[in-house]
Design an enzyme around this catalytic site. Structure first.
Site, PDB file in Angstrom:
ATOM      1  N   GLU A 168      19.786 121.657  -9.473  1.00 13.85           N
ATOM      2  CA  GLU A 168      18.557 120.835  -9.206  1.00 13.85           C
ATOM      3  C   GLU A 168      18.917 119.335  -8.744  1.00 13.85           C
ATOM      4  O   GLU A 168      17.834 118.675  -8.842  1.00 13.85           O
ATOM      5  CB  GLU A 168      17.517 121.040 -10.250  1.00 13.85           C
ATOM      6  CG  GLU A 168      16.878 122.655 -10.501  1.00 13.85           C
ATOM      7  CD  GLU A 168      15.780 122.672 -11.107  1.00 13.85           C
ATOM      8  OE1 GLU A 168      14.723 122.979 -10.520  1.00 13.85           O
ATOM      9  OE2 GLU A 168      15.758 122.095 -12.550  1.00 13.85           O
ATOM     10  N   HIS A 179      12.349 119.443 -19.293  1.00 11.46           N
ATOM     11  CA  HIS A 179      11.318 120.298 -19.518  1.00 11.46           C
ATOM     12  C   HIS A 179      10.568 119.751 -20.949  1.00 11.46           C
ATOM     13  O   HIS A 179      10.125 120.586 -21.632  1.00 11.46           O
ATOM     14  CB  HIS A 179      11.908 121.768 -19.799  1.00 11.46           C
ATOM     15  CG  HIS A 179      12.845 122.133 -18.953  1.00 11.46           C
ATOM     16  ND1 HIS A 179      14.124 123.049 -19.160  1.00 11.46           N
ATOM     17  CD2 HIS A 179      12.929 121.769 -17.765  1.00 11.46           C
ATOM     18  CE1 HIS A 179      14.550 123.262 -17.951  1.00 11.46           C
ATOM     19  NE2 HIS A 179      13.801 122.565 -17.177  1.00 11.46           N
ATOM     20  N   HIS A 236      14.882 114.230 -15.253  1.00 12.48           N
ATOM     21  CA  HIS A 236      14.211 115.664 -14.934  1.00 12.48           C
ATOM     22  C   HIS A 236      14.336 116.366 -16.242  1.00 12.48           C
ATOM     23  O   HIS A 236      15.359 116.459 -16.979  1.00 12.48           O
ATOM     24  CB  HIS A 236      14.712 116.337 -13.932  1.00 12.48           C
ATOM     25  CG  HIS A 236      14.313 117.927 -14.086  1.00 12.48           C
ATOM     26  ND1 HIS A 236      12.981 118.245 -13.942  1.00 12.48           N
ATOM     27  CD2 HIS A 236      14.921 118.898 -14.079  1.00 12.48           C
ATOM     28  CE1 HIS A 236      12.870 119.463 -14.222  1.00 12.48           C
ATOM     29  NE2 HIS A 236      14.111 120.093 -14.252  1.00 12.48           N
ATOM     30  N   HIS A 264       7.266 124.403 -15.059  1.00  7.64           N
ATOM     31  CA  HIS A 264       8.804 124.251 -15.001  1.00  7.64           C
ATOM     32  C   HIS A 264       9.023 122.936 -15.891  1.00  7.64           C
ATOM     33  O   HIS A 264       9.593 123.104 -17.135  1.00  7.64           O
ATOM     34  CB  HIS A 264       9.292 123.973 -13.518  1.00  7.64           C
ATOM     35  CG  HIS A 264      10.773 123.611 -13.461  1.00  7.64           C
ATOM     36  ND1 HIS A 264      11.450 123.698 -12.320  1.00  7.64           N
ATOM     37  CD2 HIS A 264      11.568 122.892 -14.270  1.00  7.64           C
ATOM     38  CE1 HIS A 264      12.641 123.239 -12.286  1.00  7.64           C
ATOM     39  NE2 HIS A 264      12.663 122.826 -13.592  1.00  7.64           N
TER      40      HIS A 264
END
Lengths: 272, 272, 272, 272
Positions: free
Chosen positions: C113, C134, C132, C203
């Site tokens: 990603e 979670h 980025h 996500h």
């Protein structure tokens, strides 16, 4: 703060030294109780471990205490001096009679609420170990009247009911919330009745069992059950608890496996 | 960032050096305040411990601060330079007067919000130590207007009410939410009034007490009570809080035992 | 798994070695991009620290990544090879161009990603660092459409709105939920727009900022705000969020203090 | 406690020693099963790591177990003796046949609930590893009938449904909640069917996968999904779960990255 036991001991010693014949009966009644003799070192070691485990598992913080009945005399119990459980060592363990009078305080201060232990031991010969804590997830149940119930096999010992002791209702007055007298201890023991666990409104809870590993197990899984029950109730108004017969059977089965977590907990808590 | 105190000090020093007789009064008014003398090393040690404990117990993170009144002069207080509490050492402690002007900054930057401390010390002679934090479970109470109330004896000090300071309402304008001026500090102290704890809408809270161990205790159990009260309110709309008289008695009783968790917390936090 | 960059590099090298004049334009377009030169070791050190801090603070687990724009060339960025953030060391850092093609992969596999980073850097020259994750408490906001809003000054950077990127709506098809193509990266960057944080339905989330300490700060306090906002909403349907002007001022004020938690976090994470 | 396997082994050994020709068929049927030979040391090492990781990640406490099919013979599986997972070492690993009879118990006690493993391996040739746990956040789903559903890509393996095994309904009687017989193991395997995870009402859950790293991953993210789903449901009655096709694709994509958290978890758990 609470050196009454010591004062009485010294008083009695000097009386004994002067060999008076006409000592008033009432004074002898207040003399320090006799010792059941040195406790089994393994029991002391387990009591120290129980203190550390309960801290390590988040059942107690700076407050809370755990006791065990003396192996040589069921009319005596062992409990640390007033100290945070995580700091307890063998040298801190004191011996008490069931009136919660220390046998040989040697200047050590006892917990204000030792009567919780003595008064339960008096009326529950099956109880060999007791935990008093402010176990966090349990507190909300004590102040809402929502019944704590076993939602899985690990907490099957909660079946039969978890009563709530309201010190205001029992004493008929506004207190400082502490079970600091024999009378309050007796009232708490009455509310507990034949159950394993009792909640104390605005305060905490007490777990009882037939051994130190079992009472630590009950302290830990009372906390876990409270947390999970609150989560289940938030998910749905339709929670299935253990059926009383399931609970009875599960308690017997799980009770036989307590040495498994006990060994783990002990290694973790004592390895620190 | 905030070396005003230092600049003024150097300015005053050079003025003194040139032995001017006609220095305008206003300049002297801004000269660094006199020191109350070296603080008791035990007090400094406890202040360092208080910083570390509050971090260890999750009351503060990289932000938050704790102060104590100078033992030799109630018009001076001690507070770390601008630093994460977990990193504070004795060398970081600065002395302030009650206008929150540093006595001898030596280039050290103070916390922007030191006025919280100075302005409360001014109007509350009973307060000897203050904690400001963003203690997480407390934040939701400050932004909802749900009253924080003592649900057990450990947080009895919350009885009497926990007001919420809304900086927008008090200042009459949109601010950066920080108590960065004497005027805002005074407004916060007014909202606190005679209580022990005040919440700050969209920001955090302040706890006050008569000693460092007590103020740390209040910081810790304000957080615990907030968490448990939210859980109790989720379980039931019918929560029983401590009766005011129960709270008054419990606070007196529990207040006498603060050294027990303090010794534990200190050992854990300083042993790291 | 993704050695395309390397394959292309070797291909280009051999082409260069054979000195062909008529290499089709398209092939050169796919040649490995040039390097901006060695990055400032301090920047690499901070990037490694950012990875460790985000793990230590619970923002990332085995997944998640953080990048920083190359100091010498805004058209290059630095990002670890595919690795759990807690394990990242300086040797794992790779250089990418803004198409997310590695400059010199040397057999190292990049994150699937990485396009999240490259495509945001392309359209947001003000953004110098990207996380980025979670981050757990943020996930429920992304799947419910409940707006994440700043409830205190620490998360003032959330003002202006936190959009939700729904990969299904944006791509018009059922995907594996991963931003694994430049087109998906562009769509995510469009949803982010000029804001600081964007949620990804089912996500995770992305935080952006003008430096590594600031982006780590935003990662941490996006998680904290999500947790506290959920608690506040459970307490009351009437939550007061920061006013936009309060948020603007608070962000400016708090933004100036980020080195305080950064130093703490770095010391804790790197000391492990 | 459960030395039946050992008793049978010794019995068979002495029978073999006396070289009887007319041993009744039924006795041979109960003889200890043959070994598949020494297991690959890497597999044993991974099984030990799986035990430690599950404890370190909070999926198991003093209870719970994880098994793996023997590499050399799909009709044998490996499982620790009855021990807290965090304490398991290579020497504790026992070999079982699919009836869950130990090959060579050497006095070691097996888990009461080993039939969970054997009976699932019998009917699910695709399953190579199994975790049974009391993973806390999952318990409330098992007792409320609220369906556990994947709300993000990390838990895509939950798509297809997570059935609940009610031991009372399946056995038609009040039990001790333990899957302590082959028949109960078969009933559990039937409820699991072709899915990856099954909940056990009032008890715990079982996760299955094609390898140890994958089954540990599923154990961890079943717990995380349960926690996040409960939070999402508290935020809103309108939660968007993964579409089945999104889940299928996400599972394939994420499944290929499991070595990333596995390496991290292993290093953390084994470094203790």
């Amino acid at each position: 703060m609470e050196n009454i036991g010591r004062r009485l001991f010294l008083g009695a010693a000097s009386l004994a030294g002067s060999a008076l014949l006409a000592v008033p009966r009432r004074l002898f009644a207040q003399a320090p109780p006799s010792s059941a003799g040195p406790a089994d070192p393994t029991l002391i070691e387990d009591l120290v471990a129980a203190n550390r485990i309960l801290a390590d598992q988040g059942v107690v913080d700076g407050y809370g205490h755990v006791s065990v009945r003396h192996g040589a005399n069921p009319a005596r119990y062992l409990l640390s001096r007033s100290l945070a459980p995580e700091l307890v060592t063998a040298g801190d363990v004191m011996e008490y009679d069931l009136d919660s009078t220390p046998v040989d305080p040697r200047g050590r201060t006892g917990y204000l609420e030792r009567f919780i232990h003595g008064e339960i031991y008096k009326v529950r010969p099956d109880v060999m170990a007791i935990v008093h804590s402010h176990s966090p997830s349990v507190i909300p149940f004590g102040v809402t009247g929502v019944a704590l119930r076993p939602l899985y096999h690990m907490s099957a010992f909660l079946a039969g009911g978890v009563p709530v002791f309201d010190i205001r209702a029992e004493s008929g007055e506004m207190t400082d919330m502490l079970v600091r007298t024999p009378a309050l201890g007796r009232a708490l023991a009455r509310t507990l009745g034949s159950r394993n666990v009792v909640l104390m409104r605005g305060h905490g809870s007490v777990a009882t069992a037939a051994s130190l590993p079992h009472v630590v197990f009950r302290g830990v899984y009372t906390e876990v059950n409270a947390r999970l029950q609150a989560q289940a109730m938030a998910l749905s108004s339709n929670v299935t608890y253990l059926d009383p017969e399931e609970a009875r059977k599960a308690e017997a089965a799980v009770g036989g496996t307590v040495s498994r977590p006990w060994e783990l907990w002990k290694r973790k808590a004592m390895g620190k």
